[in-house]
Design a protein around this motif. Sequence first.
Motif, PDB file in Angstrom:
ATOM      1  N   GLU A 295      -1.658  19.330  12.337  1.00 45.12           N
ATOM      2  CA  GLU A 295      -2.411  20.312  13.117  1.00 45.12           C
ATOM      3  C   GLU A 295      -1.516  20.984  14.156  1.00 45.12           C
ATOM      4  OE1 GLU A 295      -6.011  18.692  14.772  1.00 45.12           O
ATOM      5  OE2 GLU A 295      -6.598  17.844  12.837  1.00 45.12           O
ATOM      6  N   THR A 296      -0.659  20.219  14.812  1.00 45.27           N
ATOM      7  CA  THR A 296       0.254  20.779  15.810  1.00 45.27           C
ATOM      8  C   THR A 296       1.243  21.738  15.159  1.00 45.27           C
ATOM      9  OG1 THR A 296       0.065  18.795  17.187  1.00 45.27           O
ATOM     10  CG2 THR A 296       1.988  20.211  17.555  1.00 45.27           C
ATOM     11  N   ALA A 297       1.852  21.313  14.041  1.00 48.70           N
ATOM     12  CA  ALA A 297       2.821  22.169  13.343  1.00 48.70           C
ATOM     13  C   ALA A 297       2.151  23.440  12.840  1.00 48.70           C
ATOM     14  CB  ALA A 297       3.460  21.403  12.182  1.00 48.70           C
ATOM     15  N   TYR A 298       0.936  23.321  12.347  1.00 48.95           N
ATOM     16  CA  TYR A 298       0.197  24.481  11.840  1.00 48.95           C
ATOM     17  C   TYR A 298      -0.014  25.507  12.945  1.00 48.95           C
ATOM     18  CZ  TYR A 298      -3.421  27.183   9.447  1.00 48.95           C
ATOM     19  OH  TYR A 298      -4.155  28.195   8.866  1.00 48.95           O
ATOM     20  N   SER A 299      -0.457  25.042  14.108  1.00 47.21           N
ATOM     21  CA  SER A 299      -0.698  25.979  15.209  1.00 47.21           C
ATOM     22  C   SER A 299       0.612  26.543  15.757  1.00 47.21           C
ATOM     23  CB  SER A 299      -1.529  25.333  16.313  1.00 47.21           C
ATOM     24  OG  SER A 299      -0.824  24.270  16.910  1.00 47.21           O
ATOM     25  N   ASP A 300       1.686  25.748  15.736  1.00 49.08           N
ATOM     26  CA  ASP A 300       2.988  26.218  16.207  1.00 49.08           C
ATOM     27  C   ASP A 300       3.566  27.293  15.290  1.00 49.08           C
ATOM     28  OD1 ASP A 300       2.848  24.502  18.349  1.00 49.08           O
ATOM     29  OD2 ASP A 300       4.268  23.036  17.528  1.00 49.08           O
ATOM     30  N   LEU A 301       3.276  27.214  13.994  1.00 49.72           N
ATOM     31  CA  LEU A 301       3.814  28.190  13.050  1.00 49.72           C
ATOM     32  C   LEU A 301       3.239  29.582  13.272  1.00 49.72           C
ATOM     33  CD1 LEU A 301       3.930  26.192   9.707  1.00 49.72           C
ATOM     34  CD2 LEU A 301       5.871  27.058  11.015  1.00 49.72           C
ATOM     35  N   GLY A 302       1.979  29.666  13.596  1.00 49.70           N
ATOM     36  CA  GLY A 302       1.357  30.972  13.778  1.00 49.70           C
ATOM     37  C   GLY A 302       1.242  31.707  12.462  1.00 49.70           C
TER      38      GLY A 302
ATOM     39  N   ASP B  83       0.036  15.588  13.752  1.00 44.34           N
ATOM     40  CA  ASP B  83       1.301  16.307  13.617  1.00 44.34           C
ATOM     41  C   ASP B  83       1.150  17.558  12.748  1.00 44.34           C
ATOM     42  OD1 ASP B  83       2.488  14.457  15.254  1.00 44.34           O
ATOM     43  OD2 ASP B  83       3.662  13.476  13.669  1.00 44.34           O
TER      44      ASP B  83
ATOM     45  N   LEU C  30       6.711  33.981  10.597  1.00 42.16           N
ATOM     46  CA  LEU C  30       7.847  33.090  10.797  1.00 42.16           C
ATOM     47  C   LEU C  30       9.123  33.889  10.589  1.00 42.16           C
ATOM     48  CD1 LEU C  30       8.868  30.143  11.135  1.00 42.16           C
ATOM     49  CD2 LEU C  30       8.715  29.927   8.663  1.00 42.16           C
TER      50      LEU C  30
END
Length: 109
Positions: free
Chosen positions: A11-18, A9, A21
């Motif tokens: 890793e996913t949130a990190y990549s989604d943030l870019g 979760d 923001l």
Amino acid sequence: MGLEDLSDDIETAYSDLGEELSVDLDTETRNELAMLQSAYEPDDPDELVRRAVHMLFQTAIETGNLDFHLRSGYDVTYDEYLSGMTFEEMGGGSDLFGQNDDNARRYQF
């Protein structure tokens, strides 16, 4: 849920943030940010937002609030996440080293 779910979760949130923001500001937040910007005079108001995230994170760790939420959602703590293993695994409570008999476990620390 457990340690692997939390890692996935994050890793996913990190990549989604870019890298950037976009945040909508309500009146209260805009007023407080303007006050902080006037007082601290940063080169960029984004710096104050970065500091705010660091401060919230540190406060959540120090008060145990982060551990409470991690334990509730993932059944792990921040220390367990950092070490990559649960306290049970650290204490020899699981078959971490492939040893099943009680005599072998006696020598695990």
